[in-house]
Design a protein around this motif. Structure first.
Motif, PDB file in Angstrom:
ATOM      1  N   MET A   1       0.832  -1.162   0.000  1.00 27.26           N
ATOM      2  CA  MET A   1       0.000   0.000   0.000  1.00 27.26           C
ATOM      3  C   MET A   1       0.893   1.246   0.000  1.00 27.26           C
ATOM      4  O   MET A   1       1.785   1.374   0.812  1.00 27.26           O
ATOM      5  CB  MET A   1      -0.880  -0.034   1.251  1.00 27.26           C
ATOM      6  CG  MET A   1      -1.704   1.192   1.400  1.00 27.26           C
ATOM      7  SD  MET A   1      -2.679   1.198   2.874  1.00 27.26           S
ATOM      8  CE  MET A   1      -4.035   0.210   2.388  1.00 27.26           C
ATOM      9  N   GLN A   2       0.626   2.141  -0.924  1.00 22.92           N
ATOM     10  CA  GLN A   2       1.428   3.352  -1.053  1.00 22.92           C
ATOM     11  C   GLN A   2       0.671   4.537  -0.452  1.00 22.92           C
ATOM     12  O   GLN A   2      -0.490   4.766  -0.772  1.00 22.92           O
ATOM     13  CB  GLN A   2       1.733   3.616  -2.517  1.00 22.92           C
ATOM     14  CG  GLN A   2       2.723   4.701  -2.708  1.00 22.92           C
ATOM     15  CD  GLN A   2       3.084   4.860  -4.173  1.00 22.92           C
ATOM     16  OE1 GLN A   2       2.396   4.359  -5.044  1.00 22.92           O
ATOM     17  NE2 GLN A   2       4.165   5.551  -4.424  1.00 22.92           N
ATOM     18  N   GLU A   3       1.373   5.280   0.417  1.00 20.45           N
ATOM     19  CA  GLU A   3       0.749   6.428   1.061  1.00 20.45           C
ATOM     20  C   GLU A   3       1.233   7.718   0.412  1.00 20.45           C
ATOM     21  O   GLU A   3       2.364   7.800  -0.048  1.00 20.45           O
ATOM     22  CB  GLU A   3       1.089   6.450   2.549  1.00 20.45           C
ATOM     23  CG  GLU A   3       0.502   5.284   3.295  1.00 20.45           C
ATOM     24  CD  GLU A   3       0.782   5.389   4.771  1.00 20.45           C
ATOM     25  OE1 GLU A   3       0.801   6.510   5.299  1.00 20.45           O
ATOM     26  OE2 GLU A   3       0.988   4.345   5.387  1.00 20.45           O
ATOM     27  N   ASN A   4       0.384   8.712   0.387  1.00 18.29           N
ATOM     28  CA  ASN A   4       0.758  10.028  -0.131  1.00 18.29           C
ATOM     29  C   ASN A   4       1.127  10.924   1.042  1.00 18.29           C
ATOM     30  O   ASN A   4       0.266  11.353   1.795  1.00 18.29           O
ATOM     31  CB  ASN A   4      -0.391  10.658  -0.915  1.00 18.29           C
ATOM     32  CG  ASN A   4      -0.650   9.928  -2.207  1.00 18.29           C
ATOM     33  OD1 ASN A   4       0.261   9.350  -2.779  1.00 18.29           O
ATOM     34  ND2 ASN A   4      -1.888   9.941  -2.657  1.00 18.29           N
ATOM     35  N   PHE A   5       2.418  11.166   1.167  1.00 13.84           N
ATOM     36  CA  PHE A   5       2.893  12.023   2.244  1.00 13.84           C
ATOM     37  C   PHE A   5       2.988  13.462   1.751  1.00 13.84           C
ATOM     38  O   PHE A   5       3.393  13.722   0.623  1.00 13.84           O
ATOM     39  CB  PHE A   5       4.269  11.570   2.745  1.00 13.84           C
ATOM     40  CG  PHE A   5       4.227  10.260   3.467  1.00 13.84           C
ATOM     41  CD1 PHE A   5       3.740  10.189   4.756  1.00 13.84           C
ATOM     42  CD2 PHE A   5       4.680   9.103   2.856  1.00 13.84           C
ATOM     43  CE1 PHE A   5       3.706   8.993   5.430  1.00 13.84           C
ATOM     44  CE2 PHE A   5       4.647   7.905   3.519  1.00 13.84           C
ATOM     45  CZ  PHE A   5       4.154   7.841   4.812  1.00 13.84           C
ATOM     46  N   GLN A   6       2.641  14.371   2.621  1.00 18.28           N
ATOM     47  CA  GLN A   6       2.775  15.795   2.343  1.00 18.28           C
ATOM     48  C   GLN A   6       4.161  16.251   2.799  1.00 18.28           C
ATOM     49  O   GLN A   6       4.687  15.733   3.781  1.00 18.28           O
ATOM     50  CB  GLN A   6       1.695  16.595   3.086  1.00 18.28           C
ATOM     51  CG  GLN A   6       0.287  16.270   2.662  1.00 18.28           C
ATOM     52  CD  GLN A   6       0.034  16.683   1.222  1.00 18.28           C
ATOM     53  OE1 GLN A   6       0.538  17.701   0.769  1.00 18.28           O
ATOM     54  NE2 GLN A   6      -0.720  15.873   0.506  1.00 18.28           N
ATOM     55  N   PRO A   7       4.771  17.217   2.099  1.00 16.71           N
ATOM     56  CA  PRO A   7       6.069  17.712   2.557  1.00 16.71           C
ATOM     57  C   PRO A   7       5.945  18.356   3.933  1.00 16.71           C
ATOM     58  O   PRO A   7       4.952  19.017   4.233  1.00 16.71           O
ATOM     59  CB  PRO A   7       6.475  18.750   1.516  1.00 16.71           C
ATOM     60  CG  PRO A   7       5.381  18.831   0.532  1.00 16.71           C
ATOM     61  CD  PRO A   7       4.320  17.867   0.893  1.00 16.71           C
TER      62      PRO A   7
END
Length: 111
Positions: A1-7
């Motif tokens: 599962m790939q997560e979208n991280f915010q900077p």
């Protein structure tokens, strides 16, 4: 599962921000950083070094004295440039037949 991280962005809020206007007023009246730090310690219970006050002012463009005031408006009338007097070239040396320079600076000149 790939997560979208915010900077990650650190919040750059200084402990001195609530007293920004007072610090700007004091700097406008030529208060040194050390005296501002002492005033903050006595009146606001914020203990900071004078270097912290200096950095706070530098980052926010808070300047000392007259420099913190806005620049005066530009003049609408132009000032004519000053006339410069032309200087005439004077000969200091002449050459004779033997290619030796003759000093002319000692001779009287007639105008």
């Amino acid at each position: 599962m790939q997560e979208n991280f915010q900077p990650y962005q650190a919040i750059n809020k200084s402990r001195l921000e609530p007293w920004r206007n007072q610090i700007a007023q004091m700097r406008g009246l030529n208060w040194p950083y050390l005296k501002i730090a002492q005033w903050l310690a006595q009146n606001t219970e914020v203990s900071v070094s004078f270097q912290a006050v200096q950095q706070f002012c530098k980052v926010r463009g808070i300047l000392k004295g007259e420099q913190s005031k806005p620049p005066p408006p530009a003049r609408t009338t132009s000032v004519p440039p000053r006339r410069m007097r032309k200087k005439s070239a004077t000969k200091l040396f002449e050459y004779n037949e033997s290619d030796q320079p003759i000093d002319l600076s000692n001779l009287k000149r007639e105008k």
